[in-house]
Structure formats: C-alpha cells, structure tokens
Design a protein around this motif. Structure first.
Motif, mmCIF file in Angstrom:
data_model
loop_
_atom_site.group_PDB
_atom_site.id
_atom_site.type_symbol
_atom_site.label_atom_id
_atom_site.label_comp_id
_atom_site.label_asym_id
_atom_site.label_seq_id
_atom_site.Cartn_x
_atom_site.Cartn_y
_atom_site.Cartn_z
ATOM 1 N N PHE A 175 6.213 7.183 -5.344
ATOM 2 C CA PHE A 175 7.123 6.086 -4.497
ATOM 3 C C PHE A 175 8.454 7.103 -4.245
ATOM 4 O O PHE A 175 8.651 7.692 -4.973
ATOM 5 N N GLY A 176 8.533 6.896 -3.124
ATOM 6 C CA GLY A 176 9.660 7.674 -2.528
ATOM 7 C C GLY A 176 9.260 8.720 -1.611
ATOM 8 O O GLY A 176 9.831 9.209 -0.847
ATOM 9 N N SER A 177 8.109 9.293 -1.905
ATOM 10 C CA SER A 177 7.506 10.388 -1.116
ATOM 11 C C SER A 177 7.250 9.543 0.256
ATOM 12 O O SER A 177 6.525 8.516 0.444
ATOM 13 N N GLU A 178 7.383 10.328 1.613
ATOM 14 C CA GLU A 178 7.346 9.989 2.638
ATOM 15 C C GLU A 178 5.812 9.582 3.188
ATOM 16 O O GLU A 178 5.517 8.869 4.037
ATOM 17 N N TYR A 179 4.881 10.313 2.384
ATOM 18 C CA TYR A 179 3.474 10.351 2.671
ATOM 19 C C TYR A 179 2.643 9.224 1.919
ATOM 20 O O TYR A 179 1.598 9.071 2.083
ATOM 21 N N PHE A 180 3.605 8.710 0.757
ATOM 22 C CA PHE A 180 2.685 7.541 -0.065
ATOM 23 C C PHE A 180 2.768 6.328 0.707
ATOM 24 O O PHE A 180 3.742 5.767 1.043
ATOM 25 N N ARG A 181 1.651 5.750 0.841
ATOM 26 C CA ARG A 181 1.341 4.407 1.643
ATOM 27 C C ARG A 181 0.698 3.365 0.792
ATOM 28 O O ARG A 181 -0.637 3.236 0.740
ATOM 29 N N PRO A 182 1.319 3.221 -0.328
ATOM 30 C CA PRO A 182 0.670 2.210 -1.321
ATOM 31 C C PRO A 182 -0.047 1.036 -0.608
ATOM 32 O O PRO A 182 0.617 0.663 0.150
ATOM 33 N N GLU A 183 -1.131 0.502 -1.107
ATOM 34 C CA GLU A 183 -1.888 -0.804 -0.463
ATOM 35 C C GLU A 183 -1.639 -1.993 -1.408
ATOM 36 O O GLU A 183 -1.528 -1.779 -2.783
ATOM 37 N N ILE A 184 -1.649 -3.022 -0.592
ATOM 38 C CA ILE A 184 -1.409 -4.296 -1.368
ATOM 39 C C ILE A 184 -2.193 -5.425 -0.533
ATOM 40 O O ILE A 184 -2.091 -5.381 0.620
ATOM 41 N N ASP A 185 -2.858 -6.362 -1.197
ATOM 42 C CA ASP A 185 -3.552 -7.348 -0.405
ATOM 43 C C ASP A 185 -2.565 -8.351 0.043
ATOM 44 O O ASP A 185 -1.468 -8.303 -0.534
ATOM 45 N N ARG A 186 -2.882 -9.168 0.973
ATOM 46 C CA ARG A 186 -2.047 -9.914 2.041
ATOM 47 C C ARG A 186 -1.703 -10.968 0.985
ATOM 48 O O ARG A 186 -0.306 -11.351 0.875
ATOM 49 N N GLY A 187 -2.517 -11.573 0.149
ATOM 50 C CA GLY A 187 -2.309 -12.656 -0.711
ATOM 51 C C GLY A 187 -1.281 -12.393 -1.857
ATOM 52 O O GLY A 187 -0.382 -13.029 -2.060
ATOM 53 N N PRO A 188 -1.228 -11.261 -2.346
ATOM 54 C CA PRO A 188 -0.376 -10.817 -3.641
ATOM 55 C C PRO A 188 0.925 -10.485 -3.096
ATOM 56 O O PRO A 188 2.105 -10.807 -3.646
ATOM 57 N N LEU A 189 0.962 -9.894 -1.617
ATOM 58 C CA LEU A 189 2.313 -9.658 -1.173
ATOM 59 C C LEU A 189 3.096 -11.008 -0.822
ATOM 60 O O LEU A 189 4.259 -10.927 -0.946
ATOM 61 N N ARG A 190 2.040 -11.938 -0.259
ATOM 62 C CA ARG A 190 2.837 -13.132 0.204
ATOM 63 C C ARG A 190 3.330 -13.747 -1.286
ATOM 64 O O ARG A 190 4.383 -14.296 -1.404
ATOM 65 N N ASN A 191 2.547 -13.913 -2.291
ATOM 66 C CA ASN A 191 2.686 -14.508 -3.532
ATOM 67 C C ASN A 191 4.197 -13.693 -4.256
ATOM 68 O O ASN A 191 5.090 -14.466 -4.511
ATOM 69 N N MET A 192 4.437 -12.278 -3.903
ATOM 70 C CA MET A 192 5.477 -11.815 -4.668
ATOM 71 C C MET A 192 6.690 -12.258 -4.025
ATOM 72 O O MET A 192 7.442 -12.678 -4.593
ATOM 73 N N PHE A 193 6.786 -12.517 -2.598
ATOM 74 C CA PHE A 193 7.742 -13.023 -1.991
ATOM 75 C C PHE A 193 8.278 -14.310 -2.094
ATOM 76 O O PHE A 193 9.219 -14.730 -2.495
ATOM 77 N N LEU A 194 6.901 -15.212 -2.353
ATOM 78 C CA LEU A 194 7.145 -16.624 -2.391
ATOM 79 C C LEU A 194 7.661 -17.128 -3.836
ATOM 80 O O LEU A 194 8.845 -17.688 -3.876
ATOM 81 N N GLU A 195 7.505 -16.039 -4.761
ATOM 82 C CA GLU A 195 7.897 -16.419 -6.268
ATOM 83 C C GLU A 195 9.304 -15.900 -6.408
ATOM 84 O O GLU A 195 10.111 -16.293 -7.248
ATOM 85 N N SER A 196 9.797 -15.133 -5.579
ATOM 86 C CA SER A 196 11.078 -14.580 -5.400
ATOM 87 C C SER A 196 12.296 -15.569 -4.623
ATOM 88 O O SER A 196 13.346 -15.515 -4.813
ATOM 89 N N LEU A 197 11.524 -16.629 -4.187
ATOM 90 C CA LEU A 197 12.562 -17.398 -3.206
ATOM 91 C C LEU A 197 13.051 -18.729 -4.271
ATOM 92 O O LEU A 197 12.556 -19.042 -5.256
ATOM 93 N N GLN A 198 14.189 -19.370 -3.731
ATOM 94 C CA GLN A 198 14.492 -20.490 -4.682
ATOM 95 C C GLN A 198 13.691 -21.611 -4.411
ATOM 96 O O GLN A 198 13.070 -21.564 -3.283
ATOM 97 N N PRO A 199 13.570 -22.385 -5.352
ATOM 98 C CA PRO A 199 12.397 -23.711 -5.232
ATOM 99 C C PRO A 199 12.718 -24.339 -3.937
ATOM 100 O O PRO A 199 13.933 -24.292 -3.612
#
Ligand SMILES: Cc1cc2nc3c(=O)[nH]c(=O)nc-3n(C[C@H](O)[C@H](O)[C@H](O)COP(=O)(O)OP(=O)(O)OC[C@H]3O[C@@H](n4cnc5c(N)ncnc54)[C@H](O)[C@@H]3O)c2cc1C
Length: 386
Positions: free
Chosen positions: A102-126
């Motif tokens: 992480f921090g390297s310009e060439y690193f492009r970590p992959e994440i599935d769309r579902g977990p990305l969405r969930n990560m943000f949803l869980e960070s929001l106020q109810p």
C-alpha cells in the motif's frame, strides 16, 4: 462551514455516492443517501474493481477506512493471465508479480463490489441510506429542491448531488449533453460457485483475472472472493444491436448457440461459462461522455461519478474516478475558501471535467486496442509480455 444546518441529498448509493456520504459525515454534515435498491442485501454483480493510489485509495484513506479496506480486499486477485482465443497463455504474472505495498503507485488492490459497498455502508450513521428511493423528478423549493420518488415519497434538500450512475436522472437538470456510444457492447455473465460450475476456467483463473483476445473480440473476467466469477464478452457492434438482435438473454442454450457463431474462432473451453451462467445475461452498450463537455455551475445541484462522466471500463478508472469526485467535492464543500455552494461546485466541476477527460481518453484508446485484430500482441506489449 457552508454545510452548517443544510440538508444534503445524495441520489445513488454506488461507490461515488457512499464515499461522498462518508466523507461529508466525517465533517459533521447532515446527509441522506436515496438509493433505488430495496435494501442493503441487494446482490451487487459485476467483476471486482481495482483501486488506484491517487483516486480510489486516496478517498478510502481520507474516509479513514484503509484498515477496513485491508480486511476486505483480495490479495493476489490483481494477478492476471493474458490468453488467446484458445486459452493459450501468453502472459502469466501469478509467479512473477511481486506483492506490492500500500502506498506504491503501482499497487492496485482488488475488491469485490459487494464488500466495497458494505464497507462504506457500515461506516455511515444509522438511517443515512433511505432504501427503495427510486428518484423520478424534482422541483425547486425555497433555496433547494423537493425530490420525488417512485414509491410516492418526497424529500427536501438544500443541496442535491446526483450519484445515480450512467443513466442519471439528475444530470438533465444540469446539462443536456449526452454520452456517445463507444462502438463496443459488453455482455455481462455471472457464474455462482465457479469451482463446481466451470472447473476448467476455474483452474485457469486461479483467483485472479483473465483477459482473452482473438479475432477482434475479447472476454474479460475476474474471480470473486465468494467463489463466484463475473465476466464480460466484449465486441464491436452497432449501438442498438443489444436490443434488436433477437437474443433471449434469459436462455442459456440460445445464448450459447449465438456465442458459438459469434465467437466461431474461439475454443470450446469458454462454453462452460455460458452454459453455467445465472440468467439473464446483461447487455451493456458502452458509452462515453464527450471529452470537452462543459456547463455552468448551479447553486444547489451537482453530479459525481458516472452521472458526470461515464466512460468505457477499459482503463479500470470509472469507480476510481467516482470516488475521487467524492473526495474533491467533499473538500470543496467543507473548505473555508468558498463562500457559496455555487463557488465550491464550480471549482469542483471544472477540475472534475479535466481529470475525467484524461481518464476517458485513455479508456477509449484502450478500448480500441483491445478490440483490434492485433489486440493480443498490443496488450502483451502494454503489459510487458513477450
Ligand atoms: C462492464 C463494466 C466493467 C467495469 N469495470 C470497472 C473496473 O474494473 N474498474 C473501475 O474502476 N470501474 C469499472 N467500471 C465502471 C464502474 O462500474 C463505474 O464507473 C462506477 O460504478 C461508477 O460509480 P457511481 O457511484 O458513479 O455509479 P454506480 O456504480 O452506477 O452507482 C449508481 C447507484 O445509483 C443507484 N441509482 C441509479 N438510478 C437511481 C435513481 N433514479 N434513484 C435512486 N438511485 C439510483 C443505483 O442503484 C446505484 O446503486 C465498469 C463498468 C462496466 C459497465
């Protein structure tokens, strides 16, 4: 702060809308996200997304979610094969590709769309996201807008941000400029439990990605963390081909017959994908915003992500750009530099159009390369193969 005592409505809870909601909530803003999906469990399809250092990852860092991201991303999922139409391997970076940091310009970590969405949803106020809110129209009220939804409900907001994707219903309130057809149509397929359903492709893909090129056509695919596989048949066709070709997208057998004719030069290994896909297949004619689009900023309305600048997916920039927009817009709206929404929006939009135009140009050029007769050798050169 400009946002004090203001109600902000974000229409659309994709990567752009949810990133913006999180960033603005961290600054104490009053946010609602109106999303047309019925609930948070709506299945998010499509192949994984790779996050780029200066855009998607920058937004995730600013959202204070890098540690959460590290729990959900998929190490190794960025590893790739480039193959020809017979699945012969020409580039394989599974053994050679170094694990980047992480921090390297060439690193492009992959994440599935579902977990990305969930990560943000869980960070929001109810109660931040108001599900089953399919925006249909709005009219001016006081300094802001009264929004109307398909389920009959309405809501007021002082500032509206359209994050409702490529077919945005908010965008026409800002500009009449329309996207143009790129010349490519993609057909999306999804396979559940790929290890059992499509064993040959599964043993080839090894939890990573495959790009297959031949005869001016391609197949692009990515394994998901839950064992499913998302893929796209990508071909040059007329704009209205997907609607007029007579194909029944809910019928695997008919679709396979079409595939065998259309992809007649391709080997039989790909056929299990079509046979075992969940239906319907999803046709996606690929559009792009004009690179020189321009409009006057409004005092209470703006757009981010695909709503502002849909582009072909061939540089993997769309979700990253949507999240970068969220980052830039949140900075403008919370900066002491601007004394009105209109000034903040104007600054954000000008910058956004310039950055998106560069990414869109690259996406269009990659699209041409990937659908040319010599796509395989061109892409091997690009990715440093032989
Ligand atoms: C085939 C394909 C492959 C792609 N691959 C990649 C990739 O590898 N990497 C990458 O970075 N990008 C990729 N993209 C692009 C990426 O998917 C988009 O750029 C990205 O999702 C845009 O995010 P967004 O938040 O702007 O819009 P979206 O993700 O489209 O989200 C819009 C949200 O708004 C909701 N919505 C829509 N209309 C309404 C309405 N009227 N009322 C309320 N809610 C509404 C939708 O349900 C959705 O949740 C790909 C795109 C395609 C088509």
């Amino acid at each position: 702060m400009l946002l004090d005592k203001k109600l902000i409505a974000i229409v659309g809870g994709g990567p752009g809308g949810l990133t913006l909601a999180r960033l603005l909530q961290l600054k104490g803003a009053n946010i609602k996200v109106y999303e047309r999906d019925f609930n948070k469990d709506a299945r998010v399809q499509g192949s994984p997304l790779d996050m780029h250092e200066g855009s998607g990852l920058a937004a995730i860092r600013k959202a204070d979610l890098l540690n959460e991201f590290k729990k959900s991303y998929r190490p190794g999922a960025d590893k790739m094969l480039i193959v020809n139409e017979h699945a012969e391997i020409f580039l394989n970076d599974h053994d050679s590709k170094q694990e980047e940091e992480f921090g390297s310009e060439y690193f492009r970590p992959e994440i599935d769309r579902g977990p990305l969405r969930n990560m943000f949803l869980e960070s929001l106020q109810p109660e931040t996201v108001v599900w089953d809110s399919h925006f249909i129209s709005m009219e001016k009220q006081n300094e802001g807008w009264l929004l109307h939804f398909k389920n009959g409900s309405s809501a007021y907001a002082d500032l509206v941000v359209g994050a409702d994707g490529a077919n945005s219903k908010i965008r026409p309130y800002i500009t009449n400029i329309k996207a143009f057809y790129s010349g490519v149509t993609m057909l999306e397929g999804n396979v559940y439990d790929a290890a059992n359903a499509t064993p040959h492709i599964h043993s080839l893909i090894k939890d990573g990605k495959i790009m297959a090129f031949g005869n001016g056509q391609c197949i692009l695919m990515g394994q998901k963390g839950n064992g499913d596989l998302g893929y796209y048949l990508s071909i040059k066709k007329d704009e209205n081909w997907a609607a007029k070709n007579g194909l029944d997208y809910a019928d695997n057998k008919g679709f396979l017959a079409w595939f065998k004719t259309e992809y007649s030069e391709w080997g039989s290994i790909w056929e299990e994908l079509i046979e075992k896909s969940v239906t319907p297949f999803i046709p996606r004619p690929i559009y792009c915003m004009p690179l020189d689009q321009n409009w006057e900023a409004l005092p209470n309305l703006t757009i981010i992500g695909d709503a502002a600048h849909v582009m072909p997916p061939f540089a993997g920039e769309g979700a990253n750009m949507a999240m970068l927009d969220a980052l830039e817009l949140s900075e403008c709206l919370t900066s002491e530099k601007f004394s009105t929404f209109q000034e903040a929006i104007s600054f954000y939009e000008k910058n956004m159009r310039e950055i998106a135009a560069i990414a869109a140009k690259e996406s269009l050029e990659n699209g041409e390369r990937m659908h040319s007769e010599d796509a395989l050798s061109t892409m091997l050169n690009m990715f440093g193969g032989h």
